[in-house]
Design an enzyme around this catalytic site. Structure first.
Site, mmCIF file in Angstrom:
data_model
loop_
_atom_site.group_PDB
_atom_site.id
_atom_site.type_symbol
_atom_site.label_atom_id
_atom_site.label_comp_id
_atom_site.label_asym_id
_atom_site.label_seq_id
_atom_site.Cartn_x
_atom_site.Cartn_y
_atom_site.Cartn_z
ATOM 1 N N GLY A 135 -4.922 -1.755 4.831
ATOM 2 C CA GLY A 135 -4.104 -2.882 4.361
ATOM 3 C C GLY A 135 -4.760 -4.234 4.610
ATOM 4 N N ARG A 136 -5.257 -4.440 5.821
ATOM 5 C CA ARG A 136 -5.810 -5.761 6.168
ATOM 6 C C ARG A 136 -7.229 -5.966 5.629
ATOM 7 N NH1 ARG A 136 -4.613 -2.529 10.291
ATOM 8 N NH2 ARG A 136 -6.255 -1.752 11.667
ATOM 9 N N GLU A 176 -4.741 -6.703 14.773
ATOM 10 C CA GLU A 176 -4.232 -5.381 14.389
ATOM 11 C C GLU A 176 -5.375 -4.357 14.446
ATOM 12 O OE1 GLU A 176 -2.411 -4.242 10.352
ATOM 13 O OE2 GLU A 176 -0.627 -4.734 11.506
ATOM 14 N N HIS A 191 -4.896 -33.480 17.386
ATOM 15 C CA HIS A 191 -3.765 -34.308 17.803
ATOM 16 C C HIS A 191 -2.609 -33.445 18.291
ATOM 17 C CE1 HIS A 191 -5.749 -37.924 16.326
ATOM 18 N NE2 HIS A 191 -6.266 -37.101 15.432
ATOM 19 N N LYS A 228 9.263 -0.900 14.280
ATOM 20 C CA LYS A 228 9.857 -0.540 12.977
ATOM 21 C C LYS A 228 10.958 0.500 13.175
ATOM 22 C CE LYS A 228 5.721 -0.955 10.037
ATOM 23 N NZ LYS A 228 4.762 -0.203 9.233
ATOM 24 N N GLU A 254 10.544 -4.706 4.524
ATOM 25 C CA GLU A 254 10.620 -6.124 4.134
ATOM 26 C C GLU A 254 10.289 -6.275 2.648
ATOM 27 O OE1 GLU A 254 8.937 -4.899 6.722
ATOM 28 O OE2 GLU A 254 8.915 -6.292 8.430
ATOM 29 N N LYS A 309 0.842 -1.198 0.000
ATOM 30 C CA LYS A 309 0.000 0.000 0.000
ATOM 31 C C LYS A 309 0.883 1.256 0.000
ATOM 32 C CE LYS A 309 -3.482 2.310 2.780
ATOM 33 N NZ LYS A 309 -4.450 2.266 3.854
HETATM 34 O O1 F6P Z 1 2.288 -4.115 9.943
HETATM 35 C C1 F6P Z 1 1.839 -2.852 9.650
HETATM 36 C C2 F6P Z 1 1.321 -2.733 8.253
HETATM 37 O O2 F6P Z 1 1.183 -1.379 7.998
HETATM 38 C C3 F6P Z 1 0.017 -3.473 8.012
HETATM 39 O O3 F6P Z 1 -1.076 -2.790 8.492
HETATM 40 C C4 F6P Z 1 0.051 -3.618 6.546
HETATM 41 O O4 F6P Z 1 -0.887 -4.553 6.095
HETATM 42 C C5 F6P Z 1 1.482 -4.048 6.346
HETATM 43 O O5 F6P Z 1 2.204 -3.277 7.287
HETATM 44 C C6 F6P Z 1 2.029 -3.850 4.967
HETATM 45 O O6 F6P Z 1 1.985 -2.514 4.573
HETATM 46 P P1 F6P Z 1 2.176 -2.113 3.056
HETATM 47 O O7 F6P Z 1 1.095 -2.712 2.272
HETATM 48 O O8 F6P Z 1 2.141 -0.612 3.052
HETATM 49 O O9 F6P Z 1 3.527 -2.616 2.618
#
Ligand code: F6P
Length: 547
Positions: free
Chosen positions: A266-267, A352, A383, A512, A214, A208
């Protein structure tokens, strides 16, 4: 004054106290005793072809009425309308919350800041469909020909939704293979890249913000891998983001950038461009069926009376178990192996969204935040951790999910066995086994005296452990859409009742920031001076051992 009016007059906080009183009066009552000829029907809800049964909980009519009063005290109906209308209900970020617009296939208009957003949503959907058609038919190719593999690079909401749905809808997948890379741990991307041929791979960078460390680290690694064999690697990249300027800086042509707006959290984003990998796998029509399922749940959520409103009743059961009864965790147990990633998906969606201790107005929450959500598919979990669910000292409300029909007609007996196990677990949790029953069992095996008593005690199940079951005809795209939208609205209702903002996530920021500050220390470019003793010692150990 009638009870309901009195409850409303009490206000939200006192309503919680009233519910806590109801709980203390009823907590030792056997759930089984609540069953009369009508309970199973009275304490279940239907939405379309799905059934949500909450009769195996300790909720009775009085409790349910008090929970429903809570909805009115908290203004759930008004806030629900505000969300669907595009009001800025995410008020710590000043944003609307309009993931429902992404699956609004035939309604509208919906305005944000006076502008209708529906036309843009439909244009983006059409652009995704056109690209998916081209990829799936081989009109769009990689350097080596038709695309065989798609790698979605994203994390959190840019990964969990499509990754979960891709597995869930495998029987409908007739497009390229999809792989999902999320972790910055190089092990994640290394394994996927080894399995793919860069000449026939499409890489989707899903972020987003297009800044997540990452994702950007993995995207650069994928680009370097692609460059080794492909002359124009950027031509085999697509981007899904709200930050179109940043996607251009990364070198991705606008025709393969699928944008969305900041009113999609995002979620909550798998219904739009973040779902592109899923659409490539299952095709545009099946993806539309998924959207239709979500839209059907939206219509139900907006129109059904509280008693008959599935997301609302799911939320009220959640509030009852967590904030009122004090059960801190919630197990999600799909008896549907392809929902293996649903618990992980729901962990982000629920934790979240509602894992917060400050209310909208900045005051401390006077009750617990949302629960710890966890789980695994049945029967595997049986199990592993069901021992604790049945006989541990803490009560864990369980949410079972089960389909009437599987996708393997030739293995119908497997499915019947699976269903029998699902129903057996909720029955066992509710009924338990008394000391008398356990004693009779062990006596029949020849135990006597003190040893009989000792052996019997180990075989007692307290029972009276609550569970709910969501049953649906078959896990097809429409049903998955219904299920995901059901849980989204459940989170919304619980968040409104708790008085918090379900749509921000400030709790992820500190880690972060500290990771950014620690990176040069871990690399040995800066000293660890000023860090706490534990961190200094851990950095020392890891550096001495080759980090
Ligand atoms: O973990 C925080 C967060 O902002 C989530 O809410 C989001 O889904 C994820 O990181 C990834 O964010 P982006 O889509 O901006 O890379």
């Amino acid at each position: 004054m009638c009870a309901a009016k009195r409850h409303r007059a009490l206000g939200g906080k006192l309503m919680f106290e009233h519910l806590i009183d109801l709980h203390s009066q009823t907590k030792d009552r056997p759930i089984l005793d609540l069953f009369d000829a009508k309970r199973a029907e009275d304490f279940s809800v239907r939405a379309g072809d799905m059934l949500f049964d909450y009769s195996k909980t300790n909720i009775d009519s009085a409790t349910r009425d008090a929970l429903i009063d809570l909805l009115e005290t908290r203004g759930v109906a008004e806030k629900r309308q505000a969300m669907f209308d595009g009001a800025a209900i995410n008020d710590t970020e000043g944003r609307a919350v309009l993931h429902t617009a992404l699956r609004n296939l035939d309604g509208g208009p919906v305005t944000v800041d006076g502008e209708d957003v529906i036309a843009g949503v439909r244009d983006t959907l059409a652009k995704m469909e056109s690209f998916a058609r081209d990829v799936r038919s081989g009109t769009y190719t990689g350097q080596g020909g038709k695309i065989t593999d798609v790698i979605n690079i994203g994390i959190g909401g840019s990964d969990l939704g499509p990754a979960m749905a891709y597995i869930a809808l495998k029987p409908y997948s007739d497009g390229p293979r999809c792989h999902f890379v999320s972790n910055v741990d190089g092990a994640d991307i290394a394994e996927v890249l080894t399995a793919c041929d860069p000449e026939t791979t499409l890489v989707i960078v899903a972020s987003k913000t297009f800044t997540t460390i990452e994702t950007m680290t993995n995207a650069r690694t994928a680009k370097a891998w692609m460059s080794e064999k492909v002359t124009d690697p950027a031509a085999q990249f697509a981007a899904l983001s709200t930050a179109e300027d940043k996607t251009a800086d990364f070198g991705i042509a606008a025709e393969r950038v699928f944008g969305f707006e900041d009113w999609v959290g995002g979620r909550y984003s798998m219904w739009g461009p973040i779902g592109l990998s899923l659409m490539l796998a299952i095709g545009g029509d099946a993806f539309r069926a998924f959207l239709r399922g979500g839209q059907a749940m939206d219509t139900h959520f907006l129109n059904a009376d509280w008693h008959e409103n599935m997301p609302v009743m799911l939320a009220l059961v959640g509030i009852w178990h967590n904030q009122i009864c004090g059960h801190a965790t919630r197990a999600v147990l799909p008896y549907d192996n392809r929902l293996a990633r649903l618990p992980a998906y729901l962990q982000q969606l629920e934790m979240e969204s509602n894992g917060k201790s400050v209310a909208m107005d900045g005051t401390s929450l006077p009750y617990n935040s949302g629960p710890v959500v966890w789980g695994e598919p049945g029967t595997n979990g049986q199990h592993a951790f069901y021992q604790l669910i049945h006989q541990g000292t803490r009560v864990i409300p369980c949410e079972f999910l089960v389909a009437a029909e599987a996708h393997e007609p030739e293995l119908k007996h497997h499915h019947q066995l699976l269903v029998a196990n699902c129903l057996a677990q909720s029955e066992a949790l509710m009924k338990g086994r008394t000391l008398e029953e356990a004693t009779a069992l062990m006596a029949a095996k020849g135990f006597e005296g003190v040893e009989l008593d000792r052996q019997a005690r180990h075989r007692v199940f307290s029972g009276n452990r609550p569970s709910t079951t969501l049953a649906y005809p078959k896990l097809d795209p429409f049903a998955l859409g219904q299920i995901i939208a059901l849980y989204e609205h459940r989170v919304f209702v619980e968040g409104v009742i708790l008085g918090l903002n379900s749509y921000d996530q400030w709790g992820v920021e500190l880690g972060k920031e500290l990771a950014t500050a620690l990176q040069p220390i871990v690399e040995g470019r800066e000293s660890a001076d000023g860090k706490d003793g534990s961190t200094v010692a851990l950095v020392g150990f890891l550096r001495a051992n080759g980090v």
